[in-house]
Design an enzyme around this catalytic site. Structure first.
Site, PDB file in Angstrom:
ATOM      1  CG  ASP A  23      -1.246   5.811   2.957  1.00  6.68           C
ATOM      2  OD1 ASP A  23      -1.425   5.311   1.911  1.00  6.68           O
ATOM      3  OD2 ASP A  23      -1.998   6.446   3.759  1.00  6.68           O
ATOM      4  CG  HIS A  53      -2.007   1.271   1.022  1.00  3.23           C
ATOM      5  ND1 HIS A  53      -3.115   0.964   1.264  1.00  3.23           N
ATOM      6  CD2 HIS A  53      -1.887   2.491   1.055  1.00  3.23           C
ATOM      7  CE1 HIS A  53      -3.827   1.864   1.152  1.00  3.23           C
ATOM      8  NE2 HIS A  53      -3.154   3.098   1.121  1.00  3.23           N
ATOM      9  CG  HIS A  71      -1.284   6.325  -2.371  1.00  3.15           C
ATOM     10  ND1 HIS A  71      -2.631   6.237  -3.066  1.00  3.15           N
ATOM     11  CD2 HIS A  71      -1.559   5.883  -0.926  1.00  3.15           C
ATOM     12  CE1 HIS A  71      -3.589   5.874  -2.084  1.00  3.15           C
ATOM     13  NE2 HIS A  71      -2.971   5.618  -1.103  1.00  3.15           N
ATOM     14  CG  ASP A 109      -0.382  10.622  -5.934  1.00  2.93           C
ATOM     15  OD1 ASP A 109      -0.127   9.376  -5.203  1.00  2.93           O
ATOM     16  OD2 ASP A 109      -1.491  10.901  -6.032  1.00  2.93           O
ATOM     17  N   GLY A 123      -9.334   8.134  -1.373  1.00  7.04           N
ATOM     18  CA  GLY A 123     -10.115   9.485  -1.241  1.00  7.04           C
ATOM     19  C   GLY A 123     -11.077   9.657  -0.202  1.00  7.04           C
ATOM     20  CD  GLU A 164      -7.177   6.778   5.512  1.00  6.95           C
ATOM     21  OE1 GLU A 164      -7.678   6.245   4.262  1.00  6.95           O
ATOM     22  OE2 GLU A 164      -5.974   7.088   5.532  1.00  6.95           O
ATOM     23  CG  HIS A 186      -7.644   4.070   0.507  1.00  3.33           C
ATOM     24  ND1 HIS A 186      -7.270   3.277  -0.547  1.00  3.33           N
ATOM     25  CD2 HIS A 186      -6.581   4.644   1.119  1.00  3.33           C
ATOM     26  CE1 HIS A 186      -6.113   3.778  -0.715  1.00  3.33           C
ATOM     27  NE2 HIS A 186      -5.570   4.504   0.293  1.00  3.33           N
TER      28      HIS A 186
HETATM   29 ZN    ZN Z   1      -3.517   4.880   1.079  1.00  4.99          ZN
END
Ligand code: ZN
Length: 341
Positions: free
Chosen positions: A281, A17, A19, A21, A173, A203, A200
């Site tokens: 993350d 997991h 990202h 970006d 998101g 969270e 996701h």
């Molecule tokens: Zn994430």
């Protein structure tokens, strides 16, 4: 045996997991900002690392805002390819031998076509893999805040790129007010094409969101799942069904889902028999490496070397890869782990 951070860095690891970006090198960020005619948040890499670090977000939404700046720098094929390439070099540097990296191609349109937004990171990852030997896969991420039609299009396209390394589909998101079930069609498309699904959930919202991800969208893994403990029945289900949890300790502190790493329910989930995996993350925004996350698990949550090895193997076992490949990989990693003391 004394466990040190350096020893953890040397252990073979997998990450499920993370990202893309959220993985820009600070020095690269400065260069990309200048190329794009933007002012970087600081003049030197240390300053950038500091400026991009989210240690004071009020909630998940505020945390996500930091990603928008990074995304604004990734609007050319060259920038996306470069960041993906450097990402893999950085993973190799801490002996991550398998990584599933996720990104949302739509965020790089209309500056480039959807095809280009799929292909540029894949090209960078392939170049990095050829150089380092790190095995990589890609998870295509759709966003809860986008139209379900866009999610479905992403799932269709993800399937088209399976031969290039796309193995999974994810939904991310802002969680509250944007239920996963609205995107159920996209999950069905992904599943019909044999892609692994994760989401996701738990969270920015509670157990009902986790229930939707599991029971309505049919995901095989849980992204975060931090608030699972609020529903002990669901928690038992996740443990009994061996549904892997993609735990991101520092990220959860930064988005204020938990007060501190020490208070994270990761210990409870592990002790209940859940399949816990550790992940970063967004290494840039969270200011951590995967090594740091394992180190925190050891120092703040009391995970022993044996338990760390278990979580490492959990990550390899939970990969969205064919079983045959995983069995061979897990056997090899198990031996390697035993050899490092
Ligand atoms: Zn994430």
């Amino acid at each position: 045996m004394t466990l040190t951070k350096e020893l953890i860095r040397r252990l073979p690891k997998a990450e499920l997991h993370v990202h893309l970006d959220g993985c820009l090198r600070p020095a690269t960020l400065i260069e990309l900002a200048r190329q794009a005619g933007l002012t970087p948040p600081a003049e030197d890499p240390e300053g950038v690392a500091e400026a991009m670090l989210v240690s004071n977000a009020a909630n998940l939404e505020e945390y996500l805002e930091r990603f928008s700046y990074a995304v604004s720098l990734l609007q050319t094929r060259a920038a996306l390819e470069r960041v993906a390439y450097e990402f893999l070099l950085d993973k190799a540097d801490e002996n991550i031998q398998y990584v599933e990296v996720r990104y949302c191609p739509v965020l790089h349109t209309p500056a480039m076509s959807m095809e280009q937004a799929f292909e540029a990171p894949l090209a960078g990852l392939a170049r990095g893999a050829a150089e380092t030997g790190v095995r990589f896969s890609v998870i295509v991420t759709a966003l809860r805040t986008m139209s379900p039609t866009v999610s479905s299009r992403l799932a269709e396209m993800a399937a088209d790129y399976r031969d290039e390394g796309v193995v999974g589909f994810d939904l991310a998101g802002a969680e509250q007010g944007f239920p996963a079930e609205e995107h159920v069609k996209a999950f069905r498309i992904a599943q019909r094409h044999g892609l692994g699904c994760t989401c996701h959930a738990g969270e920015g919202d509670g157990p009902d969101s986790i229930r939707q991800a599991l029971h309505v969208c049919g995901v095989q893994r849980l992204g975060h799942g931090t608030r699972l403990l609020e529903d002990p029945e669901l928690e038992n289900y996740v443990a009994e069904q061996r549904i892997p949890i993609e735990v991101c300790l520092s990220s959860n502190v930064h988005t204020r889902v938990v007060e501190s790493v020490g208070e994270h329910p990761v210990r409870r989930y592990f002790d209940k028999g859940c399949v816990v995996t550790l992940n970063t993350d967004g290494p840039l925004m969270d200011g951590v490496s995967l090594t740091d996350e394992y180190w925190l698990a050891h120092t703040e949550c009391g995970f022993s070397r044996e338990e760390i090895d278990r979580m490492i193997l959990n990550a390899f076992e939970s990969a969205f890869l064919p079983d045959q490949e995983k069995v061979a990989m897990v056997a090899r990693i198990g031996e390697e782990l035993q050899g490092i003391t």
